[in-house]
Design a protein around this motif. Structure first.
Motif, short mmCIF file in Angstrom:
data_model
loop_
_atom_site.label_atom_id
_atom_site.label_comp_id
_atom_site.label_asym_id
_atom_site.label_seq_id
_atom_site.Cartn_x
_atom_site.Cartn_y
_atom_site.Cartn_z
N GLU A 104 41.49 38.37 28.55
CA GLU A 104 41.63 37.39 29.64
C GLU A 104 42.72 36.38 29.31
OE1 GLU A 104 38.77 34.70 32.56
OE2 GLU A 104 37.90 35.90 30.94
N ILE A 105 42.92 36.12 28.03
CA ILE A 105 44.01 35.25 27.61
C ILE A 105 45.31 36.04 27.49
CG2 ILE A 105 44.88 33.83 25.70
CD1 ILE A 105 41.98 33.12 25.07
N ARG A 106 45.23 37.21 26.86
CA ARG A 106 46.44 37.97 26.54
C ARG A 106 47.14 38.52 27.77
NH1 ARG A 106 44.33 42.10 23.56
NH2 ARG A 106 44.13 43.31 25.47
N ASN A 107 46.39 39.07 28.71
CA ASN A 107 47.03 39.76 29.83
C ASN A 107 47.92 38.86 30.67
OD1 ASN A 107 45.53 41.84 28.82
ND2 ASN A 107 44.55 42.40 30.74
N ILE B 6 42.67 50.97 37.25
CA ILE B 6 43.03 50.57 35.90
C ILE B 6 44.19 49.56 35.93
CG2 ILE B 6 44.06 51.38 33.74
CD1 ILE B 6 41.08 52.06 34.07
N ALA B 7 45.19 49.82 36.77
CA ALA B 7 46.33 48.92 36.88
C ALA B 7 45.89 47.54 37.36
CB ALA B 7 47.38 49.52 37.81
N LEU B 8 44.96 47.52 38.30
CA LEU B 8 44.47 46.25 38.84
C LEU B 8 43.70 45.48 37.78
CD1 LEU B 8 44.50 44.64 41.45
CD2 LEU B 8 42.41 45.81 42.14
N LEU B 9 42.87 46.17 37.00
CA LEU B 9 42.13 45.51 35.93
C LEU B 9 43.09 44.93 34.89
CD1 LEU B 9 39.19 48.05 35.40
CD2 LEU B 9 39.02 45.75 36.35
N ASN B 10 44.13 45.69 34.57
CA ASN B 10 45.13 45.19 33.62
C ASN B 10 45.85 43.97 34.16
OD1 ASN B 10 45.14 46.68 31.19
ND2 ASN B 10 46.02 48.45 32.21
N GLN B 11 46.21 44.02 35.43
CA GLN B 11 46.97 42.93 36.04
C GLN B 11 46.16 41.65 36.13
OE1 GLN B 11 48.45 43.87 39.94
NE2 GLN B 11 49.26 41.83 40.30
#
Length: 256
Positions: free
Chosen positions: A138-141, A103-108
């Motif tokens: 994809e823009i926000r993160n 989950i952390a990797l997807l968020n990052q």
């Protein structure tokens, strides 16, 4: 060896199997019906994504986190490219820590709206982690994670602020919003009276609106600042052809 009972894990993943669903080779595989099973090569690359069109996949699932992945950044880039907007990634992790790591990797890395991690069995630490493909994320993160640092740099240094305006203006121009882009390039000129990139950007804004006389004027100004820039030369030639075509009643169209 007694096969592992995956019945509850399969039940948890089954609602996500819809349309075109890819199954990654996790701890176990081939037990879900209605999926296309992918494979990894000897170097840990998922060659199964080759030939899959962008945005053509509805879901990606796995019974267990794939263990042969050599490069998780590259792997998730495959998921992001292949999944349609709103498409799901649903993975079974054998423990909560592994699930949180994914989950952390997807968020990052961005591009996914991440859902909650939930336990599958009371007597086991197995978890289901789910995320959905999101162009907004994809823009926000990345902007959310870097925005504060970029703002701090731009607030204390005019050259950094000018670069920020240039990057924003370029993105807005490519996104089809030349009016906002123009404001960014104008702001660059207020910082630096004669900035070749800003003048080139203003030329692009005018060209995108079909205002070729203004485009030529701005491009000529940019050329005087940066005479070796071949891209400016190319656009000046296009401006000349467009103006000549307009005079003859056959205007030249272009996309910026």
């Amino acid at each position: 060896m007694i096969p592992k009972d995956w019945s509850r894990e399969i039940a948890a993943l089954t609602p996500f199997v819809q349309g075109t669903t890819l199954e990654l080779p996790g701890e176990d595989h081939g037990l879900l019906s209605g999926t296309r099973l992918l494979g990894y090569d000897a170097r840990g690359g998922c060659h199964g994504f080759n030939g899959i069109a962008d945005g053509s996949v509805d879901a990606i699932v796995a019974l267990g986190i794939p263990s042969r992945v050599a490069n998780w950044v590259e792997e998730i880039a495959h998921w992001r490219r292949a999944l349609r907007p709103g498409g799901a990634v649903a993975l079974v992790a054998t423990d909560h820590a592994t699930a949180q790591g994914i989950i952390a990797l997807l968020n990052q890395l961005g591009g996914f709206e991440v859902g909650a991690v939930r336990a599958i069995r009371e007597s086991s630490s197995a978890c289901l982690c789910v995320a959905s493909r999101s162009q907004v994320a994809e823009i926000r993160n990345p902007l959310g994670s870097l925005g504060g640092r970029v703002a701090a740099l731009a607030s204390g240094d005019n050259e950094a602020r000018s670069e920020l305006y240039f990057q924003l203006g370029t993105i807005l121009l490519q996104a089809g919003d030349p009016q906002l882009a123009r404001q960014c390039f104008d702001s660059m000129l207020r910082i630096e009276g004669s900035n070749g990139d800003a003048l080139f950007g203003l030329g692009m804004c005018a060209a995108s609106a079909g205002q070729w006389a203004e485009a030529k004027e701005r491009l000529e100004q940019a050329k005087s600042v940066d005479p070796q820039n071949q891209e400016i030369t190319r656009w000046l030639q296009l401006a000349d052809r467009s103006l000549a075509g307009t005079a003859q009643g056959t205007p030249v169209t272009s996309s910026v």
